[in-house]
Structure formats: C-alpha cells, structure tokens
Design a protein around this motif. Structure first.
Motif, short mmCIF file in Angstrom:
data_model
loop_
_atom_site.label_atom_id
_atom_site.label_comp_id
_atom_site.label_asym_id
_atom_site.label_seq_id
_atom_site.Cartn_x
_atom_site.Cartn_y
_atom_site.Cartn_z
N GLU A 1 6.78 -4.40 7.75
CA GLU A 1 5.50 -4.21 8.20
C GLU A 1 4.35 -5.03 7.31
O GLU A 1 3.38 -5.57 7.80
CB GLU A 1 4.90 -2.69 8.38
N HIS A 2 4.97 -5.44 6.21
CA HIS A 2 4.12 -6.05 4.90
C HIS A 2 4.68 -7.46 4.68
O HIS A 2 4.84 -7.88 3.42
CB HIS A 2 3.61 -5.21 4.04
N SER B 1 6.68 10.36 -0.59
CA SER B 1 5.95 9.20 -0.75
C SER B 1 6.34 8.69 -2.26
O SER B 1 6.63 7.13 -2.40
CB SER B 1 4.70 9.27 -0.69
N MET C 1 8.28 -0.42 5.30
CA MET C 1 7.00 -0.93 4.48
C MET C 1 7.38 -2.60 4.48
O MET C 1 6.50 -3.24 4.46
CB MET C 1 7.03 -0.34 3.18
N PRO D 1 0.81 -1.31 0.05
CA PRO D 1 -0.04 -0.05 0.13
C PRO D 1 0.91 1.32 0.05
O PRO D 1 2.08 1.11 0.10
CB PRO D 1 -0.94 -0.16 1.38
N SER D 2 0.32 2.48 -0.18
CA SER D 2 1.16 3.61 -0.12
C SER D 2 1.27 4.08 1.48
O SER D 2 0.74 3.31 2.32
CB SER D 2 0.18 4.82 -0.50
N PRO D 3 2.55 4.55 1.62
CA PRO D 3 2.82 4.91 3.09
C PRO D 3 1.82 5.75 3.67
O PRO D 3 1.17 6.34 3.31
CB PRO D 3 3.93 5.79 2.68
N SER D 4 1.48 5.35 4.98
CA SER D 4 0.70 6.03 5.75
C SER D 4 0.95 7.34 6.21
O SER D 4 2.11 7.62 6.09
CB SER D 4 0.47 5.07 7.07
N GLU D 5 -0.04 8.02 6.42
CA GLU D 5 0.30 9.42 6.77
C GLU D 5 1.20 9.73 8.19
O GLU D 5 2.03 10.40 8.32
CB GLU D 5 -0.85 10.28 7.05
N ALA D 6 0.98 8.80 8.99
CA ALA D 6 1.72 8.67 10.09
C ALA D 6 3.15 8.45 9.81
O ALA D 6 4.17 9.09 10.29
CB ALA D 6 1.38 7.78 11.15
N LEU D 7 3.57 7.38 8.99
CA LEU D 7 4.82 7.08 8.48
C LEU D 7 5.63 8.34 7.73
O LEU D 7 6.44 8.61 8.07
CB LEU D 7 4.81 5.82 7.66
#
Length: 470
Positions: free
Chosen positions: A181-182, A451, A178, A58-64
């Motif tokens: 985490e994935h 991103s 990423m 997925p795209s990086p989260s806003e928090a990351l």
C-alpha cells in the motif's frame, strides 16, 4: 520453549554480559536472555519521537489491525505441525496474491515465497515460521486451540501455537500489506518467506534443498523476529552470537525383559536408562564448565507400559545446546561414553544404538547490518524501547537462509506480555510466573504486540529499502 526471565535486566543498562543461565528447549525457536534497554535523556527521547514521525511507513491502520487480529485468532485456533501447514500456507499465499506479490507455493513442502518488486534497489528477505507444537494449550482463551494432529512418529497429538509462530505469520502478513500500500515510500525487492517446520529444524533446509537459492533473487540481508515473554513492545537484539547450536540425539538401550517379580533374571533397561540420565547431568559442571555455555537435557525416557513387566528396551531422547564447536564435540563424546559405560555396567546384551537427529546452526547477527537495524528501531520507537540482549541457549534454523546465500542476517525479539501484568510481577519479583514459549499457557497479548511486530519489521528493513539505499 522454556524462557529465562528478564525483568531485572529490563530496569537497568547493560554493563556486562551475564552468565549463561537456564536452558531453552528446541524451537526455532527461539530464545533470549537479559533484555536491557538503555535509558536516555529527555532530549534524546524527543529526538527519537521526531524521527519516528518521519518514518518511511505509517503505523498500521485500525482497520488493518482488526483484520489481522481476526486472522491471528483463526490461525491460533487452527495450528498445524511441521510440514503439515497446508491451511496456514494457503492463507499466506492467498494474502500475498491479493497484495500483488509473485507467489510460489510448496517450496520445500509447505513453504511459501512471495516476491514484490518495486524498482531498483536492495533485496530484503523477511521470514516468518508457521508450525505449531505437539502439545495441548491451556490458556483458557476463547480462540484456544482444540485441534489434534499426528506427530512425526504418526501418533495422535494435540497441537498448539505455544511458541508464537501464529503471531509471526500475522506480522509478516501485515508487513506485506503495508509494503504493497505504500510503494511510493520505498524501492527495491522484498522476499516474504513463510517457512514450515522450524520446531523440528528441517523447514529452512527443506526450502533450500528445493532450489531456493537458484529459484529466487539473492537477498542483500535476511531478517526475522520472534515474540517473547518480555514486556509488550520491548525489542532486543545484539551483534554477533545470539543463539546456540543444537543437537538432537535418540539412544536405544537394550536389556532382557521379564517378570517384575523376578528382576534378578533380567537386564533392566529402565534402571540402565535412569542411571544414564542421572550421570549425564554431571557433564555440565564436571567435564564442561558452566561458563562455557552447554546444556544437556533428557526430554524423554520411554520404556515399557505396565508395572509388572520389565521391558526389553528403553529409549532416551536428548537435546544438547552449545556455543562452541570444541565444547560441542566434548559434550557429545561424553554422552556416548557415559551411556555406553552404563550399558556395560548393567551387562547389557548389546551396546546402545545412537541416532543423531536434527542439528541447528548457531545464529549470528551481522556486525554491519545489525547496528543499522538497531538504529532504525530506536528511531522508530525510542531508545528506551530497544535494548541489548545476551547469547541464549536456544536455537533457530533461521540462519540457514543467510548461510545458503552467504549474506548478512539480523534477528531480534519482540515482547508480548501484557505491560500491566509484567510491571506488577516485576515489582514483586515474580516474573518467573509469566508463561514462556512452549508453555501450555503461553499466549501473547494482541495489543500492542501485533502492531509493534509489524512496525518493527518495516523499520528494520528501512535502511535497505529507503531512498538512501538506492
């Protein structure tokens, strides 16, 4: 580094390779001419969108992204010169450990290697360079560098991340998070390499000379990317020759000093050096055709320190870019002949002394691996965001890693110029005003550059790490 402008080629498909144009100075870096994304039909764009939604990551989260933005600003404000990247290396190493990587520090000096094993599959090497430049930043940013360091000669110098290596480090940190985490989305082994001293051309070789080939798994492919003053989000690469060879040369010219009021009693090395510089400019055009892609740059002429004293010596520092070994030999031979002849014409007391510096190899993108990367990038971002570029007279030491293991390499550019600014200047034909790499005003916009670089590297690695590669 000086970057040729790309705006005119951003608006049309590539029909042929343009002529070689303006030179790029040393630096890994890195770098490119003529990005020309291919326009696609609406149906193709729709298909690309569907494929992107099915991406491995997925795209990086806003928090990351917020976390990484803070890290980027910190690294940008605290640049370090080549082989002095102690602080940056520690940031990278500590980050990798938190993500579960096996971490080895001090590889080739300040290099960091992180290994993440995730089952059977291919091994992918992902590289980021860490060093800054011995120059003063003039961006006016609140996180602009005010740091000073010592250049290779030991002289005090301001230091700035004016080539984008701070963005490269942050990209790779985001990629490793990423990947960690994935893990369910991929299989294989990832080698994250944070490399020192790209700007001086010694970092990659130092890591290799430190036993990198024997100490770490052999990769199936080596990958790297560089931020450029393209429109933010645009990506460009090509199959085959991408970046030129580079040679550095230092020449000391010997005269006989004396009082500025009596130059006839001296052998003036300043005049000797100035005459040499002017004559060197004729090599490309009078001895080597401009279409053969050679660049000869005299980046420094140093002699004396006061107006009324003629010094004993003068020093020239040159950078030479070539794409062909025979052309390289011709250019280097011509440089020696011209400088020796000028010394003879000046009745110099002794011949010039030539000292060869760092040599960068040509950068080639593998003919099999590169199309896989391009297809993956187009699937992720859409075909109109990924274009072909032409060989550039810039150089990188990135390919030493692929050469050391004899494996394929793929390298690409990611745009970092604010889209609104880029489009405005493109409409007015003023894209030459966009600060390029090695400019004191160079500073990529964080959004969407941060991103996009993370997603691009993950997408590029996908063909080797995805289920289909098992």
């Amino acid at each position: 580094m000086h970057t040729p402008r790309l705006s005119t080629l951003l608006l049309q498909p590539v029909k042929r390779l343009p002529e070689f144009v303006s030179p790029l100075l040393i630096g890994a870096a890195v770098l490119f001419l003529g990005l020309a994304p291919t326009r696609t039909a609406f149906a193709q764009a729709q298909q690309d969108t569907r494929q992107a939604k099915q991406a491995m990551f997925p795209s990086p989260s806003e928090a990351l992204l917020r976390e990484l933005e803070a890290i980027y600003k910190d690294i940008h404000a605290n640049p370090e010169l080549g082989m002095q990247e102690f602080r940056t290396a520690k940031i990278a190493a500590d980050w990798l450990r938190k993500q579960g990587f096996e971490v080895t520090e001090k590889v080739g000096g300040t290099g960091v290697v992180g290994i993440l094993r995730n089952g059977e599959g291919s091994t992918v090497l992902l590289r980021a360079d860490m060093d800054g430049l011995a120059m003063k930043e003039d961006t006016g940013l609140p996180y602009a560098s005010k740091k000073e360091g010592k250049d290779p000669s030991g002289a005090p110098s301001p230091v700035a991340h004016s080539c984008g290596h701070d963005m490269h480090v942050t990209w790779l940190m985001g990629v490793t998070r990423m990947l960690a985490e994935h893990r369910n989305n991929w299989r294989g082994t990832v080698m994250a390499v944070f490399q020192p001293a790209e700007e001086t051309g010694v970092g990659a070789r130092a890591m290799i000379d430190d036993g990198m080939v024997k100490r770490f798994p052999k990769p199936d492919v080596v990958m790297g990317q560089h931020v450029m003053p393209l429109r933010a989000g645009q990506i460009g690469t090509r199959v085959g020759l991408l970046l030129s060879m580079s040679d550095s040369l230092e020449v000391k010219l010997f005269g006989r000093g004396g009082h500025g009021s009596s130059p006839e009693k001296t052998v003036d090395p300043v005049v000797m050096a100035a005459a040499s510089v002017m004559r060197l400019q004729t090599i490309v055009s009078r001895e080597v055709g401009i279409s053969e892609g050679a660049v000869v740059t005299v980046g420094a002429l140093q002699a004396g320190n006061i107006g009324n004293i003629i010094p004993n010596e003068a020093t020239l520092r040159l950078n030479i870019r070539t794409f062909d070994e025979k052309v390289r030999e011709t250019v280097l031979g011509s440089i020696r002949r011209i400088i020796n002849a000028e010394a003879t014409a000046s009745n110099a007391p002794r011949p010039p002394a030539f000292q060869e510096g760092t040599r960068f190899p040509p950068t080639y993108n593998d003919k099999v691996a590169t199309p896989k990367v391009v297809d993956a990038l187009k699937a992720r971002f859409g075909a109109d965001q990924v274009g072909e570029i032409v060989p550039a007279s810039a150089s990188e030491d990135f390919s030493w890693f692929a050469r050391a293991w004899n494996v394929p390499a793929v390298y690409w550019a990611v745009g970092g110029t604010d889209p609104k600014l880029y489009d405005e200047l493109a409409r007015e034909g003023r894209t030459n005003e966009i600060p390029s790499n090695h400019s004191p005003q160079f500073a990529p916009v964080i959004t969407p550059t941060l991103s996009r670089g993370i997603e691009a590297m993950l997408a590029a690695a996908g063909p080797w790490l995805g289920p289909q590669s098992r």
